[in-house]
Design an enzyme around this catalytic site. Sequence first.
Site, PDB file in Angstrom:
ATOM      1  N   ALA A   8      35.790  43.783  29.000  1.00  0.00           N
ATOM      2  CA  ALA A   8      35.076  44.300  30.168  1.00  0.00           C
ATOM      3  C   ALA A   8      34.298  43.210  30.880  1.00  0.00           C
ATOM      4  O   ALA A   8      33.158  43.403  31.295  1.00  0.00           O
ATOM      5  CB  ALA A   8      34.135  45.424  29.756  1.00  0.00           C
ATOM      6  N   GLY A   9      34.940  42.030  31.019  1.00  0.00           N
ATOM      7  CA  GLY A   9      34.329  40.973  31.813  1.00  0.00           C
ATOM      8  C   GLY A   9      34.467  41.269  33.283  1.00  0.00           C
ATOM      9  O   GLY A   9      34.461  42.428  33.707  1.00  0.00           O
ATOM     10  N   GLY A  12      37.958  43.122  33.974  1.00  0.00           N
ATOM     11  CA  GLY A  12      37.943  44.404  33.289  1.00  0.00           C
ATOM     12  C   GLY A  12      36.940  45.354  33.918  1.00  0.00           C
ATOM     13  O   GLY A  12      37.200  46.562  34.041  1.00  0.00           O
ATOM     14  N   ASN A 106      45.814  36.435  31.997  1.00  0.00           N
ATOM     15  CA  ASN A 106      46.363  35.211  32.561  1.00  0.00           C
ATOM     16  C   ASN A 106      47.212  34.499  31.513  1.00  0.00           C
ATOM     17  O   ASN A 106      46.986  34.619  30.309  1.00  0.00           O
ATOM     18  CB  ASN A 106      45.240  34.254  32.996  1.00  0.00           C
ATOM     19  N   ALA A 132      37.177  38.728  40.811  1.00  0.00           N
ATOM     20  CA  ALA A 132      35.876  39.273  40.430  1.00  0.00           C
ATOM     21  C   ALA A 132      35.068  38.167  39.791  1.00  0.00           C
ATOM     22  O   ALA A 132      35.626  37.188  39.300  1.00  0.00           O
ATOM     23  CB  ALA A 132      36.039  40.442  39.469  1.00  0.00           C
ATOM     24  N   LYS A 188      52.075  33.881  39.048  1.00  0.00           N
ATOM     25  CA  LYS A 188      50.618  33.917  38.916  1.00  0.00           C
ATOM     26  C   LYS A 188      50.133  32.761  38.042  1.00  0.00           C
ATOM     27  O   LYS A 188      49.112  32.118  38.341  1.00  0.00           O
ATOM     28  CB  LYS A 188      50.188  35.250  38.308  1.00  0.00           C
ATOM     29  N   ASN A 196      42.924  26.687  38.875  1.00  0.00           N
ATOM     30  CA  ASN A 196      41.820  26.937  37.947  1.00  0.00           C
ATOM     31  C   ASN A 196      41.310  25.687  37.248  1.00  0.00           C
ATOM     32  O   ASN A 196      40.104  25.404  37.242  1.00  0.00           O
ATOM     33  CB  ASN A 196      42.250  27.973  36.901  1.00  0.00           C
ATOM     34  N   SER A 261      38.104  31.946  37.494  1.00  0.00           N
ATOM     35  CA  SER A 261      37.578  32.452  36.222  1.00  0.00           C
ATOM     36  C   SER A 261      37.359  31.340  35.203  1.00  0.00           C
ATOM     37  O   SER A 261      36.411  31.389  34.411  1.00  0.00           O
ATOM     38  CB  SER A 261      38.516  33.502  35.636  1.00  0.00           C
ATOM     39  N   GLU A 274      41.039  29.304  28.977  1.00  0.00           N
ATOM     40  CA  GLU A 274      42.410  29.726  28.697  1.00  0.00           C
ATOM     41  C   GLU A 274      43.433  28.641  29.040  1.00  0.00           C
ATOM     42  O   GLU A 274      44.613  28.927  29.186  1.00  0.00           O
ATOM     43  CB  GLU A 274      42.735  30.977  29.502  1.00  0.00           C
TER      44      GLU A 274
END
Length: 313
Positions: A8-9, A12, A106, A132, A188, A196, A261, A274
């Site tokens: 739920a970051g 999420g 991702n 987000a 993506k 990123n 992110s 990541e």
Amino acid sequence: MKIAIAGAGAMGSRFGIMLHKAGNDVILIDTWTDHVNAIKKFGLKANFNGEDIVEKIPIFFPEEVQDYKDSIDVVILFTKAMQLESILKSIKPILKKDTKVLCLLNGLGHEDTIEKYIDKKNILLGNTIWTASIIGPGEVKLFGDGELDLQNVHPAGKEVALEIVKILKDAGLNGNYRENVKYSIWRKACLNGAINGICTILDTNIMSFGATKVSSQIITTIINEFAAVAKVENIILDVEEIKKLIISTYDPNKIGSHYPSMHQDLIQNKRLTEIDYINGAVFRKGKKYNIPTPYCQLITELVHAKEEILGAK
């Protein structure tokens, strides 16, 4: 359907809020203590396209989900890639025989991990270009437009996949069913691979990187490395189309002012990234297929160096 969002970051939370506002029965699952406790106490706060809102969505630590072991129909995975296996282990009590799992992480290769815990016919893969940001524990910023693509891994899962697409569309999340979602996932991953890590290393937003004189050469080289490796796996990336897509993200009226992110994780919050599942995955695959990927290798190593310098955890 009762939907659990595992992770739920920022993303999420976006999906949780939009699905909840559309009338779906949603719970959130996360391991960040301050974030979970803030949402439990105050609700999930969001600046939603300039409007401050609060949504009361139930949130739990993974060890607290036992009470939902017979009720969850769909789990949407939004953990960090390196946390995927641990979160699947921890929420195993809610993974019924017929629970569907939609992976929107991702990076590349996550289906191999998910298949250890879920029957292949219940796995859906997808990716999203929604954005987000985390403002702080229990608070997120949601802005701009986006969409997501998904597909069932096994032919038997198509009917449910289409049902989930409708739920996502009804929530304004612009879900699309794709016959070849692996292309979308690679596309993506390529976008993330070109932006990123670079924005994280340079400590800048997308727009500022795009404004540099060398940005075009950098992203072209990275795209070509992704395309060369993808081709071996029978994924033919449209290099020019992806380059135009990346350049479109520089627009300050869209997401140009956004910090990716990976930047949020490492630079802003001193968390591990990541990178191994994006540029690092292409570097590893390149070694396997004897395809040079020097930019992906260097970006991966520089991000790991930055993690070490900043003491990321």
